[in-house]
Design an enzyme around this catalytic site. Sequence first.
Site, PDB file in Angstrom:
ATOM      1  CB  CYS A   1      -0.921   0.005   1.212  1.00  0.00           C
ATOM      2  SG  CYS A   1      -2.089  -1.367   1.246  1.00  0.00           S
TER       3      CYS A   1
ATOM      4  CG  ASP B   1     -21.755  10.589 -16.676  1.00  0.00           C
ATOM      5  OD1 ASP B   1     -20.799  10.193 -15.968  1.00  0.00           O
ATOM      6  OD2 ASP B   1     -22.179   9.949 -17.658  1.00  0.00           O
TER       7      ASP B   1
END
Length: 306
Positions: free
Chosen positions: A105, A199
Amino acid sequence: MTAGYGSVCGPWPPERLIVTTTATPPGCACSVFQSKLSAFSFFHAVCRSLTHYHIHAFNMPGLLLGDLFPNFEAETTSGRVKLHEFLGDSWGILFSHPRDYTPVCTTELGRVARLSGEFSKRGVKLIALSIDSLEDHWGWSKDILAYNCEKSECCKLPFPIIADSKRELAVALGMLDPDEKDKDGLPLTARCVFVIGPDKRLKLSLLYPATTGRSFDEILRVVDSLQLTAEKRVATPADWKPGECVMVPPNMPEEEAATLFPAGVFSKELPSGKKYLRYTPDPCDQGECVDTERSQTEPNSCTSLL
């Protein structure tokens, strides 16, 4: 979007748990989604750790391409964020990672930090998520910057990290990995990537296991393709990069293709005799796009692909 309290339905232990969330607004129907986690993992992630687990029902079982992305609110390292307001008219990427202070990570978020300027050029806002606290995120950010050999007085990454310590978003968005657990036996978040369009609809989703780090250079390439094909009636072939030839959709008539692509359309001869492999130079090199400093100065010749 509705919210309610989760309850487990059916015999115990079932093969798969069905969680029913009862909406609090009057007149709203219940929303049921099927968990992909094992009964044991789900019980530990939800029922055991929380007496009254408050689940946001997003009409799951899963987000599909084209679905409106949930407009959740969450605490982050940059303050409280409401996703749609955070994104505004931009593209967005929500990416999760299993845990703070872990090696893979750290390399991933370090790479994203280095590429943040490239994402910004493309109008993309980044937001990360893990199941750790804000305090852990702030402390871990210093390690990530040190990994990148960067010094910063505020020790702040160029994107916020969501604190999902109760796993509410991880459960609702299907991010948990039943095979990767913490020291308490609770499932960790997988390496998810959601690309969200202006959108607010899902344009792409990726799911990696905890043991495999993601290539954010590839995600950057995918964003280039998504943005190009959202504006131009083309498709991008395997391993495509900006400035290289694109493909003409097979359902586009030859006359229309000749009008739309003045640089020419080139077909590859195939044993079938069908002319569905049709190439044209990148529209950005045909005077139809503004130079974004990432396409090549001269368009590649499509004839090399024939």
